[in-house]
Design a protein around this motif. Structure first.
Motif, PDB file in Angstrom:
ATOM      1  N   LYS A  80      -6.706  -2.178   4.496  1.00  0.00           N
ATOM      2  CA  LYS A  80      -5.366  -1.859   4.875  1.00  0.00           C
ATOM      3  C   LYS A  80      -4.793  -3.815   5.585  1.00  0.00           C
ATOM      4  O   LYS A  80      -3.182  -3.673   5.814  1.00  0.00           O
ATOM      5  CB  LYS A  80      -4.548  -1.030   5.314  1.00  0.00           C
ATOM      6  CG  LYS A  80      -4.276   0.445   4.274  1.00  0.00           C
ATOM      7  CD  LYS A  80      -3.534   1.176   5.118  1.00  0.00           C
ATOM      8  CE  LYS A  80      -3.784   2.942   4.588  1.00  0.00           C
ATOM      9  NZ  LYS A  80      -2.610   3.288   4.608  1.00  0.00           N
ATOM     10  N   GLY A  84      -2.404   5.446   0.886  1.00  0.00           N
ATOM     11  CA  GLY A  84      -3.870   3.953   0.576  1.00  0.00           C
ATOM     12  C   GLY A  84      -3.468   3.520  -0.354  1.00  0.00           C
ATOM     13  O   GLY A  84      -4.863   2.333  -0.340  1.00  0.00           O
ATOM     14  N   TYR A 111       0.816  -1.523  -0.257  1.00  0.00           N
ATOM     15  CA  TYR A 111      -0.138  -0.014  -0.145  1.00  0.00           C
ATOM     16  C   TYR A 111       0.911   0.957  -0.055  1.00  0.00           C
ATOM     17  O   TYR A 111       1.803   1.313   0.838  1.00  0.00           O
ATOM     18  CB  TYR A 111      -1.305   0.200   1.791  1.00  0.00           C
ATOM     19  CG  TYR A 111      -1.678  -1.085   1.477  1.00  0.00           C
ATOM     20  CD1 TYR A 111      -2.921  -1.625   0.475  1.00  0.00           C
ATOM     21  CD2 TYR A 111      -1.751  -2.365   2.438  1.00  0.00           C
ATOM     22  CE1 TYR A 111      -3.640  -2.876   0.494  1.00  0.00           C
ATOM     23  CE2 TYR A 111      -2.519  -2.860   2.402  1.00  0.00           C
ATOM     24  CZ  TYR A 111      -3.151  -3.309   1.455  1.00  0.00           C
ATOM     25  OH  TYR A 111      -4.057  -4.552   1.466  1.00  0.00           O
ATOM     26  N   LYS A 142      -9.244  -1.355   2.076  1.00  0.00           N
ATOM     27  CA  LYS A 142      -9.546  -0.863   1.397  1.00  0.00           C
ATOM     28  C   LYS A 142      -9.368  -0.307   3.878  1.00  0.00           C
ATOM     29  O   LYS A 142      -9.149   0.550   3.944  1.00  0.00           O
ATOM     30  CB  LYS A 142     -10.752  -0.179   2.109  1.00  0.00           C
ATOM     31  CG  LYS A 142     -11.610   0.314   0.674  1.00  0.00           C
ATOM     32  CD  LYS A 142     -12.961   0.117  -0.061  1.00  0.00           C
ATOM     33  CE  LYS A 142     -13.343   0.616  -0.825  1.00  0.00           C
ATOM     34  NZ  LYS A 142     -15.146   1.349  -0.457  1.00  0.00           N
TER      35      LYS A 142
END
Length: 305
Positions: free
Chosen positions: A302, A180, A176, A300
């Motif tokens: 992570k 993000g 990532y 989303k």
């Protein structure tokens, strides 16, 4: 040979055959994970899978089996089995134990050292898995829960342990960005991924079918056949719904997602593959769809699985 002895021999042979199919899932997990990681990590993944099978099976042999089924001491002491060889029943149960930790090994690949992971494998196979198994399959307080082949005992326990491990370890480096965004890490060998998933699919017939525990009567033979048929149907439904959703959302098919959809369907039906012939279509489709929808949600958050 009288009828009772014949039933004993047939059911013992059935358990041994199912055990071999389940153990076939060991190379299935190994090939699936080796194909999904980067080339530089393939040897570590394969080493981890072999060590997982050896350690978890050994610990379960020493005392995990006794903890799970209320025995005493070591090996098979104090566990009563009727209708088939106690050694075959033990071997069948031993074949399951490594799958709980194998569920974790793929999810935490490329960010964990082998020795600490093997220490956790000892804890899982010697304490966590047998205690949960005792609660459901060993006559414990959840004995009324219908979990024929281990959606809860195996897959849920392994899945929650995996989530805990991922949250502690964090994502792979470079997965990532600071903003993000997701950086895809491509699989190193798609043919290996496909082979691994198909070996797991085949092994599932022993996983679920063998959990009927007997095949030597008319009713038991029908039950085993129905369980195996329903298992396959759920896998098919999971693969098809994953393919359809990928085509609808992204305009293309993704073989890794199709295979994971099939595995999602197989996991979903494992608790109750003895249901009607229509149910696996629904259950498998839900399992496959959840896999597709979960991937972007995890990204989303992570959570790098």
């Amino acid at each position: 040979m009288d009828a009772a002895h014949l039933h004993y021999v047939i059911d013992t042979l059935f358990l041994l055959f199912a055990s071999v199919l389940i153990i076939l899932m060991v190379p299935g997990f190994a090939m699936l994970e080796a194909g999904l990681v980067r080339t530089k990590n393939v040897v570590a993944v394969l080493t981890g899978n072999v060590m997982l099978y050896a350690i978890t099976s050994f610990i379960f042999t020493l005392w995990g089996y006794n903890v799970m089924f209320g025995g005493s001491g070591f090996f098979l002491e104090g566990v009563s089995v009727e209708g088939y060889s106690p050694y075959a029943y033990f071997f069948f149960q031993m074949a399951f134990v490594g799958k709980t930790v194998s569920i974790m090994s793929g999810g935490v690949s490329e960010r964990i050292r082998i020795v600490p992971f093997m220490l956790f494998a000892v804890l899982m196979s010697g304490v966590i898995y047998p205690v949960v198994g005792n609660a459901i399959w060993g006559g414990g307080f959840l004995k009324e829960v219908h979990d024929l082949a281990g959606s809860t005992v195996i897959h849920s326990v392994g899945g929650w342990a995996l989530l805990a491990g991922i949250l502690v370890l964090g994502a792979r480096r470079g997965k990532y960005t600071k903003e993000g965004h997701v950086r895809p890490i491509p699989a190193s060998n798609i043919p290996l991924v496909t082979l691994g998933a198909m070996l797991l699919w085949i092994g599932w017939f022993g996983f679920n079918g063998g959990s009927a525990l007997a095949i030597s009567s008319h009713d038991n033979a029908d039950l085993v056949a129905k369980v195996i048929l329903n298992t396959n149907t759920a896998g098919l439904a999971g693969a098809l719904i994953a393919a359809a959703l990928m085509q609808y959302q992204y305009g293309k098919l993704d073989i890794t997602m199709i295979l994971n959809g099939a595995l999602g369907g197989l996991v979903a039906i494992t608790a109750a593959p003895d249901v009607s012939l229509w149910a696996p279509i629904v259950v498998g489709a839900i399992g496959g769809a959840l896999v597709v929808f979960a991937v972007p949600v995890f990204d989303k958050l992570k959570i790098d699985d």
